[in-house]
Design an enzyme around this catalytic site. Structure first.
Site, PDB file in Angstrom:
ATOM      1  N   THR A  27      10.598 -29.065  38.466  1.00 41.67           N
ATOM      2  CA  THR A  27      10.962 -30.356  39.056  1.00 41.67           C
ATOM      3  C   THR A  27      11.762 -30.137  40.331  1.00 41.67           C
ATOM      4  O   THR A  27      12.669 -29.299  40.373  1.00 41.67           O
ATOM      5  CB  THR A  27      11.753 -31.184  38.025  1.00 41.67           C
ATOM      6  OG1 THR A  27      10.828 -31.585  37.023  1.00 41.67           O
ATOM      7  CG2 THR A  27      12.386 -32.412  38.646  1.00 41.67           C
ATOM      8  N   GLN A 100       0.903 -31.164  36.269  1.00 45.56           N
ATOM      9  CA  GLN A 100       1.554 -31.388  34.972  1.00 45.56           C
ATOM     10  C   GLN A 100       1.826 -32.884  34.768  1.00 45.56           C
ATOM     11  O   GLN A 100       2.551 -33.504  35.549  1.00 45.56           O
ATOM     12  CB  GLN A 100       2.872 -30.616  34.875  1.00 45.56           C
ATOM     13  CG  GLN A 100       3.395 -30.635  33.440  1.00 45.56           C
ATOM     14  CD  GLN A 100       4.769 -30.009  33.267  1.00 45.56           C
ATOM     15  OE1 GLN A 100       5.710 -30.391  33.960  1.00 45.56           O
ATOM     16  NE2 GLN A 100       4.892 -29.080  32.330  1.00 45.56           N
ATOM     17  N   HIS A 176       2.295 -32.405  29.464  1.00 53.83           N
ATOM     18  CA  HIS A 176       3.669 -31.944  29.206  1.00 53.83           C
ATOM     19  C   HIS A 176       4.100 -32.397  27.809  1.00 53.83           C
ATOM     20  O   HIS A 176       4.544 -33.522  27.619  1.00 53.83           O
ATOM     21  CB  HIS A 176       4.593 -32.522  30.273  1.00 53.83           C
ATOM     22  CG  HIS A 176       5.938 -31.868  30.362  1.00 53.83           C
ATOM     23  ND1 HIS A 176       6.460 -31.086  29.351  1.00 53.83           N
ATOM     24  CD2 HIS A 176       6.870 -31.868  31.349  1.00 53.83           C
ATOM     25  CE1 HIS A 176       7.656 -30.649  29.723  1.00 53.83           C
ATOM     26  NE2 HIS A 176       7.927 -31.101  30.927  1.00 53.83           N
ATOM     27  N   ALA A 178       6.487 -30.699  26.106  1.00 55.77           N
ATOM     28  CA  ALA A 178       7.632 -29.798  25.875  1.00 55.77           C
ATOM     29  C   ALA A 178       8.939 -30.462  26.281  1.00 55.77           C
ATOM     30  O   ALA A 178       8.980 -31.602  26.742  1.00 55.77           O
ATOM     31  CB  ALA A 178       7.420 -28.511  26.689  1.00 55.77           C
ATOM     32  N   TYR A 181      10.694 -34.396  26.017  1.00 54.34           N
ATOM     33  CA  TYR A 181      10.194 -35.635  26.624  1.00 54.34           C
ATOM     34  C   TYR A 181       9.299 -36.387  25.631  1.00 54.34           C
ATOM     35  O   TYR A 181       9.208 -36.025  24.461  1.00 54.34           O
ATOM     36  CB  TYR A 181       9.521 -35.312  27.964  1.00 54.34           C
ATOM     37  CG  TYR A 181      10.510 -34.669  28.922  1.00 54.34           C
ATOM     38  CD1 TYR A 181      11.649 -35.373  29.324  1.00 54.34           C
ATOM     39  CD2 TYR A 181      10.353 -33.364  29.364  1.00 54.34           C
ATOM     40  CE1 TYR A 181      12.600 -34.787  30.164  1.00 54.34           C
ATOM     41  CE2 TYR A 181      11.288 -32.776  30.209  1.00 54.34           C
ATOM     42  CZ  TYR A 181      12.413 -33.487  30.596  1.00 54.34           C
ATOM     43  OH  TYR A 181      13.346 -32.917  31.416  1.00 54.34           O
ATOM     44  N   ARG A 268      14.892 -19.910  22.475  1.00 56.96           N
ATOM     45  CA  ARG A 268      16.005 -19.599  23.376  1.00 56.96           C
ATOM     46  C   ARG A 268      16.310 -18.096  23.329  1.00 56.96           C
ATOM     47  O   ARG A 268      16.465 -17.504  22.280  1.00 56.96           O
ATOM     48  CB  ARG A 268      17.244 -20.377  22.930  1.00 56.96           C
ATOM     49  CG  ARG A 268      18.331 -20.431  23.974  1.00 56.96           C
ATOM     50  CD  ARG A 268      19.412 -21.375  23.545  1.00 56.96           C
ATOM     51  NE  ARG A 268      18.926 -22.750  23.429  1.00 56.96           N
ATOM     52  CZ  ARG A 268      18.711 -23.556  24.471  1.00 56.96           C
ATOM     53  NH1 ARG A 268      18.934 -23.129  25.678  1.00 56.96           N
ATOM     54  NH2 ARG A 268      18.266 -24.776  24.296  1.00 56.96           N
TER      55      ARG A 268
HETATM   56  C1  LIG Z   1      15.091 -26.537  38.234  1.00 53.57           C
HETATM   57  C2  LIG Z   1      14.114 -26.489  37.085  1.00 53.57           C
HETATM   58  C3  LIG Z   1      13.125 -27.430  37.026  1.00 53.57           C
HETATM   59  C4  LIG Z   1      12.198 -27.416  35.955  1.00 53.57           C
HETATM   60  N1  LIG Z   1      11.192 -28.347  35.913  1.00 53.57           N
HETATM   61  C5  LIG Z   1      10.277 -28.309  34.920  1.00 53.57           C
HETATM   62  C6  LIG Z   1       9.188 -29.221  34.903  1.00 53.57           C
HETATM   63  O1  LIG Z   1       9.029 -30.067  35.801  1.00 53.57           O
HETATM   64  N2  LIG Z   1       8.312 -29.128  33.866  1.00 53.57           N
HETATM   65  C7  LIG Z   1       8.452 -28.205  32.870  1.00 53.57           C
HETATM   66  O2  LIG Z   1       7.631 -28.164  31.938  1.00 53.57           O
HETATM   67  N3  LIG Z   1       9.459 -27.300  32.882  1.00 53.57           N
HETATM   68  C8  LIG Z   1      10.349 -27.337  33.887  1.00 53.57           C
HETATM   69  N4  LIG Z   1      11.344 -26.381  33.931  1.00 53.57           N
HETATM   70  C9  LIG Z   1      11.315 -25.266  32.962  1.00 53.57           C
HETATM   71  C10 LIG Z   1      10.598 -24.054  33.587  1.00 53.57           C
HETATM   72  O3  LIG Z   1       9.239 -24.335  33.821  1.00 53.57           O
HETATM   73  C11 LIG Z   1      10.664 -22.816  32.658  1.00 53.57           C
HETATM   74  O4  LIG Z   1      10.075 -23.106  31.420  1.00 53.57           O
HETATM   75  C12 LIG Z   1      12.090 -22.407  32.398  1.00 53.57           C
HETATM   76  O5  LIG Z   1      12.768 -22.261  33.637  1.00 53.57           O
HETATM   77  C13 LIG Z   1      12.158 -21.089  31.624  1.00 53.57           C
HETATM   78  O6  LIG Z   1      11.433 -20.093  32.272  1.00 53.57           O
HETATM   79  P1  LIG Z   1      12.121 -18.997  33.229  1.00 53.57           P
HETATM   80  O7  LIG Z   1      12.958 -18.185  32.344  1.00 53.57           O
HETATM   81  O8  LIG Z   1      10.959 -18.334  33.824  1.00 53.57           O
HETATM   82  O9  LIG Z   1      12.914 -19.758  34.271  1.00 53.57           O
HETATM   83  C14 LIG Z   1      12.281 -26.407  34.963  1.00 53.57           C
HETATM   84  C15 LIG Z   1      13.296 -25.447  35.055  1.00 53.57           C
HETATM   85  C16 LIG Z   1      14.191 -25.469  36.098  1.00 53.57           C
HETATM   86  C17 LIG Z   1      15.257 -24.408  36.163  1.00 53.57           C
END
Ligand SMILES: Cc1cc2nc3c(=O)[nH]c(=O)nc-3n(C[C@H](O)[C@H](O)[C@H](O)COP(=O)(O)O)c2cc1C
Length: 348
Positions: A27, A100, A176, A178, A181, A268
């Site tokens: 996002t 998405q 989406h 997950a 939501y 987590r």
């Molecule tokens: C700033 C930010 C925005 C995110 N926006 C979305 C989103 O729009 N849709 C979604 O499914 N997950 C969103 N996530 C989750 C990420 O897609 C991802 O699952 C999460 O950061 C964990 O993965 P990572 O360890 O690679 O960061 C967001 C995460 C962050 C940090």
């Protein structure tokens, strides 16, 4: 298998991916008035690679789907037209681009809702006040529990949004399901206290999610549909008392629908010695899912290479594609992803 497993090619349905690193949905809160802006052409095409898969930031399916500032939508003609040059720019670099589709449900407040109405949900239980990752405090309104006869209308919003996404030029959509939501609010027993056919048993709680899948598949074809799930997370006070059962039920049902991919977020992760320790609890789901399995959450280069390599060598498992945003930065130079700066990824 390639010398660096993450850089190995992979055939995902009709899409020839040149490597295993996926741009995770992120996002951005820069789509003023819920309309994607021209600067998104730069943002997404910077992250596109020839044969790389990108997933858009979460994109609203209707005017009740909003819960964050300036997030894009795909339910109006203006939004569809605004997405077109962004999609074209990604395609010009050879990227495969999925949109998405999102409804926040109760993760909202009256300020985001049309005519200041209450947000909608599976329940009338409110999300407790949250401290967001940037330290800001967000208050949520008490939601209005959807009446049974209203639910087909929300399913229809997802169907139309999928049709619009394809019209905008996207290669497919990711539903989406997950991160707490609307779809998860129905699936998980902490947030679903319904007594109709959408609540109670696991089958009933997953009914709304699977109706959305069925409608979207019917509209654009299973070969263009993915779904994101986070059964083990408790984000936005949405958790399940038996996440393994929920996850297995969903991947088996998604397999029956024959969708292209399932994108699941790891439980987590713990930080051990300064590094993320991935619990790898998704293996049974990966074995049970017949399509492409994408994993996200805490992966770095070593963990990513390990999981792809092990999946390859074990033969019997379905291939894994890895979705991770931090990883894309770390490995960027090796797979020609243009240098991605932290302020481009974390942009709220
Ligand atoms: C700033 C930010 C925005 C995110 N926006 C979305 C989103 O729009 N849709 C979604 O499914 N997950 C969103 N996530 C989750 C990420 O897609 C991802 O699952 C999460 O950061 C964990 O993965 P990572 O360890 O690679 O960061 C967001 C995460 C962050 C940090």
């Amino acid at each position: 298998m390639a010398a660096i497993p993450l850089l190995g090619s992979y055939k995902m349905g009709k899409f020839d991916l040149s490597h295993r690193i996926v741009l995770a949905p992120l996002t951005r809160s820069r789509s003023y008035g819920n309309v994607p802006q021209p600067h998104a052409v730069v943002y997404y095409s910077q992250r596109a690679t020839d044969g790389g898969l990108l997933i858009t930031e979460a994109t609203g399916v209707s005017d009740t789907a909003q819960g964050y500032p300036d997030t894009p939508g795909v339910w109006t003609r203006e939004q569809v037209e605004a997405w077109k040059p962004i999609v074209d720019a990604v395609h010009a670099k050879g990227g495969v681009f999925f949109c998405q589709l999102w409804h926040v449900g109760r993760v909202s407040n009256t300020g985001y809702q049309p005519h200041g109405r209450d947000p909608i949900s599976s329940t009338d239980k409110q999300v407790p006040t949250q401290v967001l990752h940037d330290g800001s405090i967000e208050e949520y309104s008490r939601p209005r529990r959807l009446r049974t006869e209203e639910i087909p209308g929300i399913v229809e919003d997802f169907r139309l949004a999928a049709r619009n996404a394809i019209e905008a030029g996207f290669d497919g959509v990711e539903i989406h399901g997950a991160n707490g939501y609307l779809i998860e609010q129905f699936m998980k027993d902490s947030a679903n206290d319904r007594t109709d056919e959408y609540g109670g048993s696991l089958e009933n709680r997953c009914r709304f999610a699977l109706e959305v899948v069925e409608a979207v598949v019917g509209e654009i074809g299973a070969d263009r549909v993915g779904m994101r799930l986070s059964p083990f997370l408790d984000y936005m006070d949405c958790w399940d008392s038996d996440p393994e059962a929920l996850a297995l039920y969903m991947v088996q049902a998604l397999s029956k629908h024959g969708i292209l991919y399932c994108h699941m977020i790891e439980p987590r992760m713990a930080v051990v010695g300064g590094r993320h320790h991935i619990p790898h609890r998704l293996l049974p789901m990966r074995k049970a899912f017949r399509g492409t399995f994408i994993v996200a959450g805490g992966y770095d280069r070593d963990e990513g290479n390990k999981v792809v390599d092990e999946g390859h060598r074990s033969g019997g498992f379905w291939p894994t594609v890895l979705g991770e945003s931090r990883l894309a930065q770390e490995i960027g130079a090796e797979c020609c992803v243009e240098q991605v700066r932290q302020d481009h990824l974390l942009h709220l």
